[in-house]
Design a protein around this motif. Structure first.
Motif, PDB file in Angstrom:
ATOM      1  N   UNK A 115      -8.159  11.582   2.264  1.00  0.00           N
ATOM      2  CA  UNK A 115      -7.422  10.648   1.403  1.00  0.00           C
ATOM      3  C   UNK A 115      -7.422   9.244   1.995  1.00  0.00           C
ATOM      4  N   UNK A 116      -7.227   9.152   3.303  1.00  0.00           N
ATOM      5  CA  UNK A 116      -7.216   7.834   3.949  1.00  0.00           C
ATOM      6  C   UNK A 116      -8.576   7.160   3.808  1.00  0.00           C
ATOM      7  N   UNK A 153     -11.867   2.970   1.095  1.00  0.00           N
ATOM      8  CA  UNK A 153     -13.004   2.574   0.261  1.00  0.00           C
ATOM      9  C   UNK A 153     -12.535   1.817  -0.976  1.00  0.00           C
ATOM     10  N   UNK A 154     -11.436   2.297  -1.572  1.00  0.00           N
ATOM     11  CA  UNK A 154     -10.923   1.653  -2.783  1.00  0.00           C
ATOM     12  C   UNK A 154     -10.389   0.256  -2.494  1.00  0.00           C
ATOM     13  N   UNK A 155      -9.660   0.107  -1.400  1.00  0.00           N
ATOM     14  CA  UNK A 155      -9.147  -1.207  -0.998  1.00  0.00           C
ATOM     15  C   UNK A 155      -8.797  -1.140   0.477  1.00  0.00           C
ATOM     16  N   UNK A 174      -3.012 -10.158   2.125  1.00  0.00           N
ATOM     17  CA  UNK A 174      -2.161 -10.569   1.001  1.00  0.00           C
ATOM     18  C   UNK A 174      -0.710 -10.720   1.443  1.00  0.00           C
ATOM     19  N   UNK A 175      -0.189  -9.720   2.142  1.00  0.00           N
ATOM     20  CA  UNK A 175       1.219  -9.761   2.549  1.00  0.00           C
ATOM     21  C   UNK A 175       1.492 -10.904   3.518  1.00  0.00           C
ATOM     22  N   UNK A 177       0.834  -1.209   0.000  1.00  0.00           N
ATOM     23  CA  UNK A 177       0.000   0.000   0.000  1.00  0.00           C
ATOM     24  C   UNK A 177       0.865   1.255   0.000  1.00  0.00           C
ATOM     25  N   UNK A 178       1.898   1.265   0.837  1.00  0.00           N
ATOM     26  CA  UNK A 178       2.658   2.490   1.075  1.00  0.00           C
ATOM     27  C   UNK A 178       3.614   2.839  -0.056  1.00  0.00           C
TER      28      UNK A 178
END
Length: 584
Positions: free
Chosen positions: A519-520, A525-527, A535-536, A449-450
Motif C-alpha cells: 500500500x505504501x 507512486x500515486x503521489x 505543499x504543507x 496524506x494521513x
C-alpha cells in the motif's frame, strides 16, 4: 425512561484539559453543550441569556460566579478537593503534604468559595507525581464520575445533598515560603514534593547557576548518577535537564523560568536553553535507550515477546507534550535505532499525560529574543524536524507500527500518531487533531496524506474546520483511531503490550506487513510524500514569514499566558448568528 438531554453551558477560565474532557463526555451522552470563557460578569450574563441553559457547569474557574448568574441558574462548581476542602490551591497543598488520598467535589455555587450544597463527590488514591499529572489523570477521572452523576441526578429532578456540610477547611494559595527548598537539609522526597506541588504554575523560586529562577519538572535520580558533591551542587546534564544533589540523593530539574534569555519576560524553558553555556559546561550523563526503569531520561526503549515475534516499545516523555527541534531529532535517532532491532511490531508511546502536542512554542518564542535567530526560523526548523520524524514512521514498512496514546494528543502530535499503521488509546484520552486554534496555522506532519486516508476528503476537511476536541470513543467511531480500550490510564500500557505481543505472534503478521508495504508503494507512486511535504511547508512558510502575524500573536499570548479577550466562536455556539461586535 431516561431523562431528556440537557442544554449545558460550560463556564471556565480557560478551555483546559478537564474542561475538554467534560465537554466530550457530556456531548457523548447527548447533551447540548456550549462554552463561555469567564472573561467578565456581563459577558457571562449575556451567555446565559443567549443559551438559556438548564445547567451551568464550571470545571475550572479562578473567581466566584456572580449572584446575577447563580441566583437565576443552577451552577455546579467542580472543586479538585474532597468534601469540606475549600480554597484555590487544593491540589497544591495535597501534593506538598503528601496526602495519601484526595478527591473531587461537585457543589452548587453560592456566595462563598467552595461552600455550597454538594451534588456528588469521588475520591482517589494519591500518586507520587506532579500536580499537573494528577490533575490530568486522577482528578479528571474523578471529576467525570462526579459530574456525570450530578448531571444525571439534576436531569431526573434530584437536588443537592440535604445533609449538613462537614466542617470545612479553608486553605489559601500555597506561599513560596512553604515550597522554598533548603538544599542543605531537604531530602529528595521533600524536594520532589515541593517542586511537584508547584508544577505547571507557579514553580518554586530557587537559584541555578547563580541566577534566580523558578524550577519545574523534577525527577528522582538513581544512586548510579551521583558523586560525592555536597548538597545543592549541580553535577551533570541530560536531555536538557540538570542534576542537583540533595542530602540523600539527587533530582533532575528539567525546566526553569528565567528572565535573562527571554528579554526580561520569564517563561518556562528546558534548562539547556534557559542557561546556555553554563549548562553545557556540566558533564554530560547520557544513558542508553534500554536501561533500568528508575533511571530518568526522556526517551526509553523496551522489548517484549518470544524470539521471532518480538515487540519493541519506544516511549518518550516530553514536558507538557511539546517537542522542540532538539527533542524531535533525538527521537528520530532513537526511532532509527529501534528499527534496527528484530521486531515484528514497533510501538511508539508518548508520555503518560500527553502523547504529543506538536512543536514547542516556548522554545520558538525564546528564539525571538536571540540576536542571531528569529521565531520564524525556529518555527521552520521545528516543523521540519517534526516532519522528518513523521516521515520516518510512515516509511517504516518492514514491521507493523502502532502509536499508543497514554495521554492526550493535539495539533502536530495527533498527526504524528496517525503516521503509525494503527493508533490505540484508552477511553480517557482527548484528541485535538487540528491546527487553526494557534493563529490559523495550516499544519504539516503529512496531515494532508494521513487524514484523508482515514476520513476521506470531506471528513478530513470537516474535522480540521471544526476545531473541537474529540474523546477517544468518538475518535474510534469516526475511524480516526483504531482501538479504544475500556481501561483506566494506569492499566492501558500493560494491556496494549499484551495485545501487541499477540499481534506479533499471529499467523498472518507477515502477510499484514507485506500488504502495508504494498500500500505504501502504491501511495508513493500515486503521489510522493515529498509532494505532500512541499505543499504543507509552503503554507507553513506563509504562516511563519508572511504578512499575517496571527501565528506569532497567538504563540506570544499562549507562552505568556495572556487571558483571552473573547470566547472563540467554535466553542461559544450560543453566539452563532451574532455579529463580530456583539460577540466581543
Amino acid at each position: 425512561m431516561a431523562p431528556a438531554p440537557l442544554r449545558i453551558l460550560l463556564l471556565c477560565h480557560s478551555f483546559n484539559s478537564l474542561s475538554q474532557r467534560l465537554f466530550c463526555e457530556l456531548r457523548a451522552r447527548g447533551h447540548e453543550v456550549s462554552v463561555e470563557l469567564d472573561i467578565a460578569d456581563r459577558v457571562t450574563e449575556e451567555a446565559v441569556e443567549l443559551f438559556r441553559p438548564a445547567l451551568v457547569i464550571a470545571p475550572f474557574l479562578k473567581r466566584l460566579i456572580q449572584p446575577s448568574v447563580w441566583q437565576r441558574q443552577p451552577c455546579l462548581i467542580v472543586h479538585p478537593g474532597p468534601v469540606g476542602d475549600r480554597g484555590p490551591a487544593a491540589l497544591d497543598w495535597a501534593v506538598r503534604e503528601s496526602d495519601p488520598a484526595w478527591g473531587v467535589t461537585v457543589l452548587q455555587a453560592n456566595e462563598a468559595f467552595d461552600a455550597g450544597p454538594v451534588w456528588a463527590h469521588a475520591g482517589f488514591a494519591m500518586r507520587a507525581a506532579a500536580k499537573g499529572s494528577l490533575y490530568r489523570r486522577e482528578v479528571a477521572e474523578a471529576a467525570v464520575d462526579a459530574v456525570l452523576r450530578a448531571v444525571a441526578s439534576f436531569a431526573a429532578g434530584g437536588s443537592a445533598s440535604a445533609a449538613p456540610p462537614p466542617a470545612s477547611t479553608w486553605r489559601g494559595p500555597l506561599p513560596q515560603a512553604e515550597r522554598c527548598i533548603d538544599w542543605s537539609k531537604d531530602t529528595t522526597a521533600t524536594v520532589l514534593a515541593k517542586i511537584r506541588s508547584a508544577d505547571g504554575q507557579p514553580g518554586v523560586q530557587d537559584e541555578l547557576f547563580g541566577q534566580p529562577c523558578r524550577v519545574f519538572d523534577a525527577h528522582a535520580a538513581t544512586p548510579d548518577a551521583l558523586d560525592t558533591s555536597p548538597p545543592g551542587a549541580l553535577i551533570g546534564r541530560r536531555d536538557g535537564a540538570v542534576l542537583r544533589r540533595t542530602v540523600d540523593g539527587g533530582v533532575w530539574i528539567g525546566q526553569a523560568s528565567h528572565a535573562a534569555p527571554c528579554g526580561g519576560k520569564a517563561f518556562k524553558l528546558p534548562c539547556d536553553l534557559a542557561f546556555g553555556a553554563a549548562f553545557e559546561a556540566l558533564p554530560a550523563m547520557n544513558v542508553p535507550l534500554e536501561r533500568a526503569s528508575g533511571e530518568w531520561g526522556e526517551i526509553r526503549y523496551q522489548e517484549f515477546g518470544a524470539p521471532g515475534a518480538r515487540v519493541g516499545c519506544l516511549s518518550f516523555e516530553f514536558y507538557n507534550g511539546a517537542m522542540s527541534t532538539a527533542q524531535c531529532r533525538r527521537l528520530l535517532a532513537a526511532w532509527r535505532e529501534a528499527t534496527a532491532r528484530d521486531t515484528r511490531v514497533l510501538l511508539i508511546a508518548g508520555g503518560a499525560d500527553f502523547f504529543s502536542n506538536g512543536i514547542h512554542l516556548n522554545c520558538i518564542e525564546a528564539a525571538s529574543y536571540r540576536e542571531d535567530d528569529s521565531a520564524a526560523d525556529e518555527s521552520m526548523r521545528n516543523i521540519e524536524a517534526m516532519d522528518d520524524l513523521a516521515e520516518a514512521v510512515i516509511r517504516t514498512t518492514d514491521r507493523l507500527t502502532i502509536a499508543l496514546l497514554r495521554g492526550n494528543a493535539g495539533a502536530g502530535g495527533a498527526f504524528l500518531a496517525l503516521a503509525a499503521d494503527e493508533v490505540w488509546a484508552h477511553q480517557g484520552v482527548v484528541l485535538n487533531p487540528h491546527y487553526k486554534n494557534m493563529g490559523n496555522l495550516y499544519g504539516s506532519e503529512y496531515w494532508t496524506y494521513l487524514l484523508p486516508r482515514r476520513l476521506g476528503d470531506e471528513g478530513a476537511a470537516a474535522l480540521m474546520a471544526g476545531r473541537l476536541p474529540l474523546g477517544a470513543p468518538q475518535a474510534l467511531s469516526i475511524g480516526l483511531i483504531d482501538r479504544c480500550m475500556d481501561v483506566a490510564a494506569a492499566g492501558f500500557e500493560t494491556l496494549a503490550i499484551t495485545h501487541a505481543t499477540a499481534l506479533a505472534a499471529a499467523h498472518n503478521v507477515e502477510q499484514r506487513i507485506a500488504a502495508k508495504a504494498s500500500r505504501r508503494g502504491a501511495d508513493e507512486t500515486a503521489r510522493p510524500l515529498a509532494d505532500y511535504r512541499l505543499h504543507e511547508l509552503s503554507r507553513m512558510h506563509r504562516n511563519f514569514y508572511g504578512f499575517d502575524p496571527s501565528f506569532h500573536v497567538a504563540r506570544y499570548h499562549f507562552v505568556h499566558k495572556l487571558p483571552m479577550a473573547w470566547t472563540p466562536r467554535h466553542l461559544a455556539r450560543h453566539r452563532d448568528g451574532m455579529n463580530a461586535t456583539s460577540a466581543r
